[in-house]
Scaffold this motif. Structure first.
Motif, short mmCIF file in Angstrom:
data_model
loop_
_atom_site.label_atom_id
_atom_site.label_comp_id
_atom_site.label_asym_id
_atom_site.label_seq_id
_atom_site.Cartn_x
_atom_site.Cartn_y
_atom_site.Cartn_z
N LYS A 34 0.96 -1.31 0.08
CA LYS A 34 0.10 0.14 -0.01
C LYS A 34 0.84 1.20 0.01
O LYS A 34 0.29 2.42 -0.22
CB LYS A 34 -0.84 -0.14 1.16
N ARG A 35 2.21 1.01 0.08
CA ARG A 35 3.12 2.22 0.23
C ARG A 35 4.12 2.44 -1.04
O ARG A 35 4.50 3.59 -1.46
CB ARG A 35 3.81 2.26 1.48
N TYR A 36 4.25 1.36 -1.66
CA TYR A 36 5.17 1.36 -2.71
C TYR A 36 4.73 0.64 -3.88
O TYR A 36 4.00 -0.06 -4.14
CB TYR A 36 6.68 0.74 -2.34
N VAL A 37 5.12 1.20 -5.16
CA VAL A 37 4.99 0.90 -6.45
C VAL A 37 6.23 0.58 -7.23
O VAL A 37 7.22 1.52 -6.92
CB VAL A 37 3.99 1.58 -7.29
N PHE A 38 6.02 -0.12 -8.48
CA PHE A 38 7.20 -0.17 -9.34
C PHE A 38 7.05 0.66 -10.38
O PHE A 38 5.88 0.65 -11.12
CB PHE A 38 7.57 -1.51 -9.69
N LEU A 39 7.88 1.75 -10.88
CA LEU A 39 7.69 2.31 -12.05
C LEU A 39 8.64 2.11 -13.17
O LEU A 39 9.88 1.95 -13.07
CB LEU A 39 7.81 4.08 -11.69
N ALA A 40 8.24 2.37 -14.39
CA ALA A 40 9.08 2.35 -15.60
C ALA A 40 8.58 3.25 -16.77
O ALA A 40 7.39 3.50 -16.71
CB ALA A 40 9.06 0.83 -16.36
N ASP A 41 9.43 3.90 -17.36
CA ASP A 41 9.13 4.82 -18.50
C ASP A 41 9.57 4.30 -19.88
O ASP A 41 9.00 4.87 -20.94
CB ASP A 41 9.67 6.22 -18.27
N GLY A 42 10.00 3.13 -20.20
CA GLY A 42 10.72 2.76 -21.38
C GLY A 42 11.72 3.23 -21.93
O GLY A 42 12.14 2.91 -22.83
N ASP A 43 12.22 4.19 -21.08
CA ASP A 43 13.37 5.22 -21.88
C ASP A 43 14.63 5.05 -20.90
O ASP A 43 15.16 4.24 -21.07
CB ASP A 43 12.93 6.73 -22.20
N LYS A 44 14.46 5.90 -20.04
CA LYS A 44 15.79 5.97 -18.96
C LYS A 44 15.46 4.68 -18.12
O LYS A 44 16.37 4.29 -17.32
CB LYS A 44 15.77 7.14 -18.40
N ARG A 45 14.24 4.59 -17.59
CA ARG A 45 13.79 3.58 -16.88
C ARG A 45 13.26 2.16 -17.47
O ARG A 45 12.33 2.38 -17.66
CB ARG A 45 13.12 3.99 -15.53
N LYS A 46 13.84 1.33 -17.81
CA LYS A 46 13.19 0.30 -18.58
C LYS A 46 12.30 -0.63 -17.61
O LYS A 46 12.29 -0.79 -16.51
CB LYS A 46 14.41 -0.78 -19.05
N PHE A 47 11.49 -1.41 -18.49
CA PHE A 47 10.60 -2.67 -17.71
C PHE A 47 11.50 -3.62 -16.92
O PHE A 47 11.03 -3.98 -15.91
CB PHE A 47 9.84 -3.33 -18.78
N ASP A 48 12.28 -3.71 -17.53
CA ASP A 48 13.23 -5.01 -16.80
C ASP A 48 13.83 -4.50 -15.44
O ASP A 48 14.30 -5.44 -14.73
CB ASP A 48 14.32 -5.53 -17.77
N ARG A 49 14.11 -3.15 -15.47
CA ARG A 49 14.68 -2.82 -14.28
C ARG A 49 13.79 -1.63 -13.63
O ARG A 49 14.22 -0.29 -13.59
CB ARG A 49 16.02 -2.17 -14.46
N PRO A 50 12.64 -1.81 -12.91
CA PRO A 50 11.65 -0.72 -12.68
C PRO A 50 12.34 -0.16 -11.47
O PRO A 50 13.08 -0.67 -10.62
CB PRO A 50 10.48 -1.57 -12.38
N LYS A 51 11.83 1.05 -11.25
CA LYS A 51 12.19 1.98 -9.89
C LYS A 51 11.13 1.55 -8.91
O LYS A 51 10.08 1.72 -9.12
CB LYS A 51 12.36 3.53 -10.34
N ARG A 52 11.40 1.62 -7.51
CA ARG A 52 10.77 1.31 -6.69
C ARG A 52 10.47 2.62 -6.09
O ARG A 52 11.57 3.34 -5.71
CB ARG A 52 11.17 0.39 -5.43
N LYS A 53 9.30 3.05 -5.95
CA LYS A 53 9.00 4.57 -5.50
C LYS A 53 8.00 4.58 -4.39
O LYS A 53 6.99 3.99 -4.54
CB LYS A 53 8.64 5.27 -6.76
N ASN A 54 8.07 5.49 -3.56
CA ASN A 54 6.95 5.72 -2.62
C ASN A 54 5.82 6.55 -2.84
O ASN A 54 6.05 7.54 -3.67
CB ASN A 54 7.72 6.55 -1.33
N LEU A 55 4.72 5.92 -2.84
CA LEU A 55 3.50 6.75 -3.39
C LEU A 55 3.29 8.17 -2.86
O LEU A 55 2.89 9.14 -3.42
CB LEU A 55 2.26 6.11 -2.84
N ALA A 56 4.16 8.40 -1.51
CA ALA A 56 3.96 9.79 -1.09
C ALA A 56 4.83 10.76 -2.09
O ALA A 56 4.54 11.89 -1.75
CB ALA A 56 4.52 9.87 0.28
#
Length: 106
Positions: A34-56
């Motif tokens: 409920k606090r964290y998600v994985f993000l990707a943009d397909g450019d700098k942050r690819k799907f294979d290495r998503p960024k874990r980011k706090n929803l806040a």
């Protein structure tokens, strides 16, 4: 509605508010808890290495890419090109309209 009341969805577009990637748009490709998600943009942050980011640290945009959501539900994967397409489609349809003088309540 407060941001803590919103629930993130797979395929949802978000705007980063903090960190090195502040003011950049990404797509939610996974939900940790409920606090964290994985993000990707397909450019700098690819799907294979998503960024874990706090929803806040994110601004949840009220737009879910149907292409990304369907691909992740069916195969568990999404192409980086599809992520880039989803972000550019959102930017072309909504953000450019804002530059023409419209305002969004939110």
């Amino acid at each position: 509605m407060k941001e803590s009341d919103t629930v993130p969805e797979i395929g949802q577009i978000v705007r980063n508010r903090r960190g090195r990637d502040a003011e950049q748009y990404s797509v939610i490709v996974g939900i940790v808890d409920k606090r964290y998600v994985f993000l990707a943009d397909g450019d700098k942050r690819k799907f294979d290495r998503p960024k874990r980011k706090n929803l806040a640290h994110l601004e949840l945009i009220d737009y879910v890419s149907p292409e990304v959501k369907r691909s992740l539900e069916e195969t568990g994967r999404v192409t980086n090109g599809k992520l880039r397409f989803a972000i550019s489609k959102y930017m072309n349809e909504y953000v450019i309209d804002l530059k023409e003088g419209e305002q969004v309540d939110g």
